[in-house]
Design a protein around this motif. Structure first.
Motif, PDB file in Angstrom:
ATOM      1  N   PRO A  71       0.838  -1.211   0.000  1.00 49.82           N
ATOM      2  CA  PRO A  71       0.000   0.000   0.000  1.00 49.82           C
ATOM      3  C   PRO A  71       0.868   1.254   0.000  1.00 49.82           C
ATOM      4  CG  PRO A  71       0.019  -1.031   2.153  1.00 49.82           C
ATOM      5  CD  PRO A  71       0.719  -1.962   1.223  1.00 49.82           C
ATOM      6  N   VAL A  72       0.372   2.278  -0.651  1.00 52.09           N
ATOM      7  CA  VAL A  72       1.087   3.542  -0.741  1.00 52.09           C
ATOM      8  C   VAL A  72       0.847   4.332   0.539  1.00 52.09           C
ATOM      9  CG1 VAL A  72       1.323   5.689  -2.035  1.00 52.09           C
ATOM     10  CG2 VAL A  72       0.827   3.555  -3.227  1.00 52.09           C
ATOM     11  N   VAL A  73       1.926   4.681   1.213  1.00 46.18           N
ATOM     12  CA  VAL A  73       1.820   5.435   2.457  1.00 46.18           C
ATOM     13  C   VAL A  73       2.109   6.899   2.141  1.00 46.18           C
ATOM     14  CG1 VAL A  73       2.753   5.728   4.768  1.00 46.18           C
ATOM     15  CG2 VAL A  73       2.583   3.445   3.781  1.00 46.18           C
ATOM     16  N   LYS A  74       1.138   7.736   2.415  1.00 46.53           N
ATOM     17  CA  LYS A  74       1.318   9.164   2.175  1.00 46.53           C
ATOM     18  C   LYS A  74       1.983   9.796   3.383  1.00 46.53           C
ATOM     19  CE  LYS A  74      -2.693   9.680  -0.802  1.00 46.53           C
ATOM     20  NZ  LYS A  74      -3.977  10.358  -0.996  1.00 46.53           N
ATOM     21  N   GLU A  75       3.030  10.553   3.130  1.00 43.56           N
ATOM     22  CA  GLU A  75       3.708  11.241   4.216  1.00 43.56           C
ATOM     23  C   GLU A  75       2.925  12.494   4.585  1.00 43.56           C
ATOM     24  OE1 GLU A  75       7.773  12.024   3.415  1.00 43.56           O
ATOM     25  OE2 GLU A  75       8.179  10.003   2.716  1.00 43.56           O
ATOM     26  N   LYS A  76       2.936  12.791   5.876  1.00 48.91           N
ATOM     27  CA  LYS A  76       2.263  14.000   6.328  1.00 48.91           C
ATOM     28  C   LYS A  76       3.082  15.204   5.875  1.00 48.91           C
ATOM     29  CE  LYS A  76       0.258  11.926  10.436  1.00 48.91           C
ATOM     30  NZ  LYS A  76       0.224  11.948  11.896  1.00 48.91           N
ATOM     31  N   PRO A  77       2.419  16.220   5.372  1.00 46.97           N
ATOM     32  CA  PRO A  77       3.184  17.401   4.965  1.00 46.97           C
ATOM     33  C   PRO A  77       3.770  18.098   6.186  1.00 46.97           C
ATOM     34  CG  PRO A  77       0.833  17.812   4.802  1.00 46.97           C
ATOM     35  CD  PRO A  77       1.003  16.359   5.124  1.00 46.97           C
ATOM     36  N   LYS A  78       5.015  18.491   6.054  1.00 46.05           N
ATOM     37  CA  LYS A  78       5.673  19.187   7.157  1.00 46.05           C
ATOM     38  C   LYS A  78       5.194  20.638   7.186  1.00 46.05           C
ATOM     39  CE  LYS A  78       9.820  16.388   7.116  1.00 46.05           C
ATOM     40  NZ  LYS A  78      11.277  16.393   6.979  1.00 46.05           N
ATOM     41  N   ALA A  79       5.055  21.139   8.391  1.00 43.29           N
ATOM     42  CA  ALA A  79       4.624  22.523   8.542  1.00 43.29           C
ATOM     43  C   ALA A  79       5.761  23.448   8.142  1.00 43.29           C
ATOM     44  CB  ALA A  79       4.207  22.794   9.976  1.00 43.29           C
ATOM     45  N   ASP A  80       5.444  24.470   7.399  1.00 45.97           N
ATOM     46  CA  ASP A  80       6.443  25.446   6.998  1.00 45.97           C
ATOM     47  C   ASP A  80       6.492  26.545   8.046  1.00 45.97           C
ATOM     48  OD1 ASP A  80       6.973  24.079   4.671  1.00 45.97           O
ATOM     49  OD2 ASP A  80       5.469  25.173   3.520  1.00 45.97           O
TER      50      ASP A  80
END
Length: 135
Positions: A71-80
């Motif tokens: 399964p494709v694991v989506k990474e959480k977007p890092k806060a800028d």
């Protein structure tokens, strides 16, 4: 008068019933399987189903086993976080050596005393005299 006695009697019975301990917890956790659910849980991967591919020759068969795609694991977007912020000095904290800093969600900003702005932490700030308080 009789009405008051009935009310007190029912309140007394209610307190006794609500304060009584109905179950005694065991010292160790135990799982009792139900009769309806007899399936076992295992951490083994699902078996690979072989696919049979027929070739042009009628007598030969070729077995191909394909592995399922993970399964494709989506990474959480890092806060800028901005590199420079402006903060009131009353809201900032003071370190032992007198420098001012401000923390935002685990990121520390240090005050530059020349321009009055707070900059995101960098190793170059240790030796930079702009980040040291004036004497």
């Amino acid at each position: 008068m009789v009405k008051n006695w009935f009310i007190l009697f029912f309140l007394f019975i209610g307190v006794l019933m609500s304060c009584s301990r109905k179950t005694i917890p065991s010292k160790s956790a135990s799982v009792i399987p139900s009769e309806k659910n007899t399936s076992e849980v295992s951490n083994k991967p699902a078996p690979v189903k072989p696919m049979i591919k027929q070739t042009d020759v009628a007598d030969s068969l070729e077995v191909i086993t394909e592995k399922p795609e993970p399964p494709v694991v989506k990474e959480k977007p890092k806060a800028d976080f901005p590199k420079v912020i402006s903060v009131n000095d009353d809201a900032a904290s003071k370190s032992v050596d007198g420098r001012l800093f401000y923390d935002v969600l685990g990121h520390r900003y240090w005050k530059n005393f020349n321009d009055g702005k707070y900059y995101l932490f960098d190793k170059a700030m240790y030796n930079n005299p702009d980040f040291k308080p004036p004497k």
